[in-house]
Design a protein around this motif. Structure first.
Motif, PDB file in Angstrom:
ATOM      1  N   GLU B 115      -2.803 -13.858   2.885  1.00  0.00           N
ATOM      2  CA  GLU B 115      -2.042 -13.677   1.706  1.00  0.00           C
ATOM      3  C   GLU B 115      -1.603 -12.275   2.023  1.00  0.00           C
ATOM      4  O   GLU B 115      -1.600 -11.034   2.025  1.00  0.00           O
ATOM      5  N   ILE B 116      -0.014 -12.393   1.415  1.00  0.00           N
ATOM      6  CA  ILE B 116       0.590 -11.402   0.742  1.00  0.00           C
ATOM      7  C   ILE B 116       0.715 -10.766  -0.503  1.00  0.00           C
ATOM      8  O   ILE B 116       0.919 -11.610  -1.270  1.00  0.00           O
ATOM      9  N   SER B 122       8.151  -6.518  -0.258  1.00  0.00           N
ATOM     10  CA  SER B 122       7.663  -7.096   1.242  1.00  0.00           C
ATOM     11  C   SER B 122       8.811  -7.379   2.373  1.00  0.00           C
ATOM     12  O   SER B 122      10.353  -7.616   1.208  1.00  0.00           O
ATOM     13  N   GLU B 144       2.180   4.058   5.432  1.00  0.00           N
ATOM     14  CA  GLU B 144       2.082   3.124   5.125  1.00  0.00           C
ATOM     15  C   GLU B 144       2.358   2.410   4.189  1.00  0.00           C
ATOM     16  O   GLU B 144       3.012   3.318   2.988  1.00  0.00           O
ATOM     17  N   THR B 149      -4.289   1.133  -4.988  1.00  0.00           N
ATOM     18  CA  THR B 149      -5.603   1.181  -4.667  1.00  0.00           C
ATOM     19  C   THR B 149      -6.267   0.257  -3.906  1.00  0.00           C
ATOM     20  O   THR B 149      -7.376   0.540  -3.118  1.00  0.00           O
ATOM     21  N   CYS B 150      -5.665  -0.463  -2.849  1.00  0.00           N
ATOM     22  CA  CYS B 150      -5.592  -1.407  -2.489  1.00  0.00           C
ATOM     23  C   CYS B 150      -5.293  -0.629  -0.663  1.00  0.00           C
ATOM     24  O   CYS B 150      -4.361  -0.119  -0.768  1.00  0.00           O
ATOM     25  N   PRO B 151      -5.734  -1.037   0.378  1.00  0.00           N
ATOM     26  CA  PRO B 151      -5.746  -0.174   1.905  1.00  0.00           C
ATOM     27  C   PRO B 151      -4.298  -1.093   2.430  1.00  0.00           C
ATOM     28  O   PRO B 151      -3.638  -0.874   3.484  1.00  0.00           O
ATOM     29  N   SER B 152      -4.448  -2.291   1.673  1.00  0.00           N
ATOM     30  CA  SER B 152      -3.479  -3.418   2.598  1.00  0.00           C
ATOM     31  C   SER B 152      -3.235  -4.313   1.281  1.00  0.00           C
ATOM     32  O   SER B 152      -3.447  -4.671   0.362  1.00  0.00           O
ATOM     33  N   GLN B 153      -1.702  -4.262   1.817  1.00  0.00           N
ATOM     34  CA  GLN B 153      -0.401  -5.459   1.262  1.00  0.00           C
ATOM     35  C   GLN B 153      -1.010  -6.927   1.326  1.00  0.00           C
ATOM     36  O   GLN B 153      -1.004  -7.873   0.950  1.00  0.00           O
ATOM     37  N   ILE B 154      -2.102  -7.263   2.761  1.00  0.00           N
ATOM     38  CA  ILE B 154      -2.191  -8.693   3.291  1.00  0.00           C
ATOM     39  C   ILE B 154      -4.219  -8.668   2.531  1.00  0.00           C
ATOM     40  O   ILE B 154      -4.923  -7.783   2.992  1.00  0.00           O
ATOM     41  N   VAL B 156      -6.798 -12.001   1.957  1.00  0.00           N
ATOM     42  CA  VAL B 156      -7.578 -13.013   2.340  1.00  0.00           C
ATOM     43  C   VAL B 156      -7.788 -14.230   1.506  1.00  0.00           C
ATOM     44  O   VAL B 156      -8.619 -13.895   0.441  1.00  0.00           O
ATOM     45  N   PRO B 158      -9.112 -16.884  -1.067  1.00  0.00           N
ATOM     46  CA  PRO B 158     -10.490 -16.084  -1.795  1.00  0.00           C
ATOM     47  C   PRO B 158     -11.708 -17.917  -1.101  1.00  0.00           C
ATOM     48  O   PRO B 158     -12.421 -17.447  -0.383  1.00  0.00           O
TER      49      PRO B 158
END
Lengths: 362, 362
Positions: B115-116, B122, B144, B149-154, B156, B158
């Motif tokens: 998920e994005i 984006s 980057e 707070t989160c290392p990625s826009q991507i 999984v 749930p």
């Protein structure tokens, strides 16, 4: 049991070979898709992709196959989508697909660029393995991992993020807009039945439909009536296979199934001397719009468009085909730009030609 | 050009058919791997997986193939790893592999459960497409995405997180411990050369080596000397193919290449009446340890272990093979537990038998 080869016309083929069991279901899906695209005024392209199989046994263990990973078709489908086309992607099961093709198991396996956040508790392989303790896993699913700030313990390797985000964004947008419809075939029989049915549905769009026949289709097949029920047993010397010719399907496709559709076929050869003559012969015989010729070892960076000259009438001249046809070569320089995909140029050229074709209607 | 089928012994096969170009490189990798496992005292199993091809042309367009997605081999390899074995996974290019098999393109495509994060900026599909604007993409890689707070826009989806985390954890652990070595084949010729070389390397482990021959290997091949250089042309009526028998490779494998290794072969049939007789005949002829028999349509939930009775000597008795061999059926109830994989039970049974086999040495 040596027997005479049977010559199948397309009529006798469909009269004697059984349709795949999923055909009715597949047609209904295509009809729905075509109607939606027609309402939105979009051009639609049918992209066929991957190789067909020829089963040698009814209970299939052995089959003849045509070499194709489906790269040409999957890549082209992406560029057609980008050009605003709706795409019916009719492909060999397990061959490459648009978007996911960037992450095939072998060249860029996706498990390799996922990372586990080490600060979060993670289960160990030996104590809980996928599938084995699946019942206990299921019960954990409701209580999400205890990440406070991030929604997942799983992250993407930094160097891979930008590309994955691009692919994923395109993928999600195509799904949201409903412009990609996927169909699956395995055998050459599946392929022939599907191609006929999809062509007939797509003919509703008249000139706005394009047919991009990139699949590697077997020239030969084994009629149902000659097939061995069980696995052919070895131990009796050598294996003899005798196959019949697949009917030349472009003929009824041009003459009967499609109405003014723009039809692009492919010719793959390994002997360069045969490429142009065979492409011309194909256009002469079937009367469709373009043959894209490619040599097995040069197909990633060189193709040739063979087509009737714009000025010439579709009547065969007695002076020979040199005056009637023209060749346009497309080449890319892999040394200069090794990220470039030749399908980008192929699709751009076809979209231009198809636009002219659509305008003729007016 | 009809010609007499040649009968190839394994000696004459390797004397006349050329080795694959990567053989020396592959052998060096295996030698290194085996030495490391030997030092650690681990048992090693060679798992072969997927189908082999028989090219009909030197410039390959058409080939004969054997039906196999590689499920049996890839799944078994996972359970062997879980049981503490080191695994040499020798598989058909693009067939399923341990771990990534859970996310094949068709059944569980991984792009579908990524998920994005919509709060993050984006890029749009139409303005920047993968590959097309790759040069500008590359320049963005160093800066980057702006996630605080989160290392990625991507992320999984749930519902998929728990299972993916399990698979990923197992995958990373196996890679970290260096207990999985992967080799690739395409043609039956690649397979035969690799099998001989790997067996010879693995024989250094004596009884601690197991050979789990799950690949679907062609019984027939087309000798290099009879192959057509270019694509076989259609338009000349039907296709005739005449192939020679592949040498019975289990014979030299048992007698020459391996030393006291534990050898498990597979028999796949579509006619149930042939399964046991053919499995027994194979044990009689080659003298290896186990044949696992499976019916094409029942192989996911039923297999049979055919082996020499523990008490009996390896001498053929005149009273018939009924007294010499025994069958043990393994069945799972898919209605009761549809997450269960029969390979779990196959591997557990083989590990038990192999342990007894290794103890005989002492």
């Amino acid at each position: 049991m040596p027997s005479e080869p049977t010559s199948f016309s397309s009529e006798s083929y469909f009269a004697t070979q059984p349709p795949p069991s999923t055909l009715e279901h597949d047609i209904a899906g295509v009809r729905n898709f075509v109607a939606r695209q027609q309402a939105s005024g979009r051009n639609v392209v049918l992209v066929t992709s991957g190789g067909t199989t020829v089963p040698l046994e009814l209970n299939v263990v052995r089959f003849l196959d045509n070499f194709s990973a489906g790269t040409r078709g999957a890549t082209s489908a992406e560029y057609f989508l980008k050009s605003g086309y709706a795409v019916i992607f009719m492909h060999r099961q397990f061959s490459l697909q648009p978007f996911s093709r960037h992450y095939s198991h072998s060249t860029n396996p996706f498990l390799d660029f996922l990372e586990i956040d080490e600060d979060q508790p993670s289960s160990s392989f030996s104590s809980s393995h996928p599938q084995i303790s699946s019942s206990s896993l299921t019960s954990q699913t409701s209580s999400e991992p205890k990440a406070a700030t991030c929604p997942s313990q799983i992250g993407v390797t930094p160097s891979k993020r930008t590309h994955l985000l691009e692919v994923l964004t395109a993928y999600k947008q195509v799904h949201a807009s409903g412009t990609l419809h996927t169909l699956t075939f395995v055998t050459v029989n599946d392929y022939l039945w599907l191609l006929r049915a999809v062509s007939q549905e797509l003919s509703a769009l008249n000139r706005k439909a394009m047919y991009y026949l990139a699949a590697a289709v077997s020239d030969f097949f084994l009629p149902r009536q000659k097939m061995s029920e069980h696995k052919i047993q070895s131990g009796k010397g050598s294996l003899h296979i005798e196959m019949d010719q697949v009917p030349k399907i472009l003929k009824p496709m041009v003459d009967e199934w499609t109405r003014n559709g723009y039809i692009v076929s492919f010719k793959l050869e390994t002997d360069p001397a045969l490429l142009i003559p065979k492409a011309r012969a194909s256009l002469e015989r079937y009367g469709h719009q373009v043959v894209i010729g490619n040599d097995l070892n040069r197909r990633k960076f060189e193709v040739v468009f063979v087509s009737r000259k714009v000025s010439s009438t579709p009547v065969r001249l007695t002076t020979g085909s040199e005056d009637v046809f023209e060749e346009n070569w497309l080449r890319i320089d892999l040394n200069q730009d090794n990220d470039k995909e030749i399908e980008e140029d192929i699709v751009r050229e076809l979209v231009k030609r198809h636009e002219e074709w659509v305008r003729k209607e007016e």
